[in-house]
Design an enzyme around this catalytic site. Structure first.
Site, short mmCIF file in Angstrom:
data_model
loop_
_atom_site.label_atom_id
_atom_site.label_comp_id
_atom_site.label_asym_id
_atom_site.label_seq_id
_atom_site.Cartn_x
_atom_site.Cartn_y
_atom_site.Cartn_z
N GLU A 126 0.83 -1.21 0.00
CA GLU A 126 0.00 0.00 0.00
C GLU A 126 0.86 1.26 0.00
O GLU A 126 0.53 2.25 -0.67
CB GLU A 126 -0.94 0.00 1.21
N ASP A 266 -4.07 -10.14 -8.31
CA ASP A 266 -4.45 -9.33 -9.47
C ASP A 266 -3.31 -8.51 -10.09
O ASP A 266 -2.96 -8.68 -11.25
CB ASP A 266 -5.62 -8.42 -9.12
N GLU A 359 -17.99 -7.44 -3.01
CA GLU A 359 -16.64 -7.98 -3.00
C GLU A 359 -16.62 -9.41 -3.53
O GLU A 359 -15.64 -9.83 -4.13
CB GLU A 359 -16.07 -7.94 -1.58
N GLU A 380 -12.10 -0.67 -10.25
CA GLU A 380 -11.66 -1.58 -11.32
C GLU A 380 -12.63 -1.68 -12.49
O GLU A 380 -12.22 -1.72 -13.65
CB GLU A 380 -11.38 -2.96 -10.73
#
Length: 522
Positions: A126, A266, A359, A380
């Site tokens: 992050e 991902d 989710e 996304e």
């Protein structure tokens, strides 16, 4: 003979050609939409801009300099490291919107006030994508007259901060596998009790930011440690060329062997392709092609993607999770547009059903997965919508954007910003707003509508071509970053029409076009 060797002898690699397709789409001019008209697209673009400022001003008034805004209670919270996360994450969005005054003020405040010599244990992943990427993107914009956002008093303060921050992240890479720990203390290094297990995305989503920093500072160590991490992950792939979700950074053993394109994996795939496009390093291209072929063979159940055991290929979860929605956009960059169109339509059908994407959505029962009912303002699906509209100029993607905007306005807007949705069926709001809402969600939505009305921004009409980081940060292919790579040169070539079956490893037909391009039917 291997397909890519053949392609390299006959002309630019397939992925270079696919990126050239995007350049041609960029030159095609404003789209004429049957659903959303150009005048409506202009209105929607302005509405998205107002959305950004409602949330950004709410943060600056009620949360700054804390990390993030609590938009229901109009308060702030330190969620990552206590260094004005949302401001740093938002800087390049301010520049994209042409707001030089607030961009300049933000850059100058960060340069004077943010420090990283603090006793904080932070996520390497992050911190890299949000803080390091935000600093580098803003630096590259603020230091360059060609962007139109050059700050006269700017003296590389953000670059110095980025260098300092990356130096503090380096101890995380001191492992036998080269794959970094998931967290590191910015003052003292890796904690003694730090977990030895990290995610594949955590170890594989560092190459862009660290690679750029190496080029800007002439310090190769940043790029080398992140390449070693990718190599460490790929060396432990299964015989099916699949990777799992979590790995022990000391032993190299997979602790979670579920292979997918969503949660925990991902952006590993994303950064393989983008590192090649930005840096021209064909090692990344080779790994991406092998990994992509395995995904399309074992995980792709057209139009959906499932999770399987990385060793056997047996189905583990027939589940759509919201992070998978980046995949159609990545396929556009790879030139494999047809399956991207079908998958995007399937993913959007989930959004239409609930007004948001949960989710987790169970494909076997067509219901929301228990424990995965929330929508935390993720970008996304919007990101893929933008890329598909950029590639096809199909009006349906403007309709998708309009629907998404309406859902956000009527379901997520709250007094000081935009709220997480804790349950997509009840639309109950949660008092949280992640910084990526301003860095990505709003950015891609604004770019979508701006593209439809004749874009006038640094991404579409600026001096460079840009790669977006996984946090949506603008990473330009400047000569000092891109060097002599494919991405820097392809935009000077003719446009191409091709049968884009990347996962089959072949380029069956190429035809030149002067201004516009069209997909060849499969």
């Amino acid at each position: 003979m291997q397909p890519m060797r053949l392609l390299r002898r006959q002309g630019p690699p397939l992925l270079c050609l696919s990126a050239a397709l995007l350049a041609c789409a960029l030159l095609a001019g404003p789209a004429v939409a049957d659903g959303v008209t150009p005048s409506e697209a202009r209105r929607l673009r302005d509405e998205v801009k107002d959305m950004f400022y409602h949330a950004f001003d709410g943060y600056m008034q009620h949360a700054f300099p804390l990390d993030e805004l609590r938009p229901l209670s109009c308060q702030g919270e330190d969620s990552l490291g206590g260094y004005a996360l949302t401001l740093i994450d938002s800087l390049d969005t301010l520049a994209l919107l042409g707001d030089k005054e607030r961009f300049s003020a933000g850059v100058q405040w960060v340069g004077k006030n943010v420090r990283f010599d603090i006793n904080k244990t932070v996520s390497v992943f992050e911190t890299n994508i949000r803080i390091l990427g935000g600093l580098l993107s803003a630096h590259l914009i603020a230091s360059d007259y060609a962007t139109g956002m050059r700050i006269d008093s700017y003296d590389d303060q953000l670059l110095h901060l980025a260098d300092d921050l990356a130096q503090r992240l380096l101890p995380a890479f001191d492992t036998p596998t080269g794959i970094p720990f998931g967290s590191v203390n910015l003052l003292y290094g890796v904690d003694d009790d730090e977990s030895k297990v990290t995610s594949t995305a955590g170890g594989g989503t560092l190459t862009l930011e660290f690679g750029i920093l190496s080029r800007l500072t002439n310090n190769s160590v940043f790029e080398q440690v992140t390449k070693n991490s990718v190599r460490g992950i790929w060396a432990r792939r299964s015989k099916l060329n699949l990777v799992g979700a979590h790995i022990n950074v000391f032993t190299g053993e997979w602790t979670q062997k579920d292979a997918g394109i969503g949660t925990s994996i991902d952006s590993f795939y994303e950064y393989l392709l983008k590192a090649y496009l930005l840096f021209g390093d064909e090692e990344y291209l080779y790994v991406f092609q092998e990994a992509y072929k395995a995904v399309m063979h074992y995980l792709h159940h057209d139009p959906w993607y499932i999770e399987v055991n990385m060793n056997s290929g047996a189905t583990v979860w027939p589940l759509f999770n919201s992070l998978q929605a980046f995949w159609p956009g990545l396929q556009v960059l790879a030139g494999d547009v047809d399956p991207a169109i079908r998958t995007h339509a399937a993913f959007f059908s989930v959004w239409k059903k609930y007004g948001f994407t949960p989710e987790g959505f169970n494909l076997a029962t067509s219901t929301v997965q228990n424990g995965q009912r929330s929508y935390p303002l993720r970008p996304e699906l919007i990101e893929s919508t933008y890329w598909l509209f950029k590639a096809t100029r199909d009006y349906r993607y403007l309709d998708v954007g309009r629907d998404i905007l309406a859902s956000l306005q009527y379901g997520a807007k709250c007094p000081c910003g935009y709220c997480h949705i804790s349950d997509v069926e009840t639309h109950k709001q949660d008092d949280h707003m992640e910084s990526f809402f301003l860095a990505e969600t709003v950015k891609y939505l604004w770019l979508l509508f701006d593209l439809a009305v004749g874009p006038d921004n640094i991404v579409e009409n600026g001096p460079y071509k840009y790669i977006f980081s996984t946090e949506g940060h603008l990473l330009p292919a400047t000569p000092e970053i891109a060097l002599t790579n494919c991405f820097q040169s392809i935009f000077n070539v003719q446009c191409f029409v091709c049968n884009k079956r990347l996962h089959q490893g072949s380029l069956s037909r190429i035809e030149s076009r002067s201004k516009t391009w069209h997909l060849v039917p499969q």
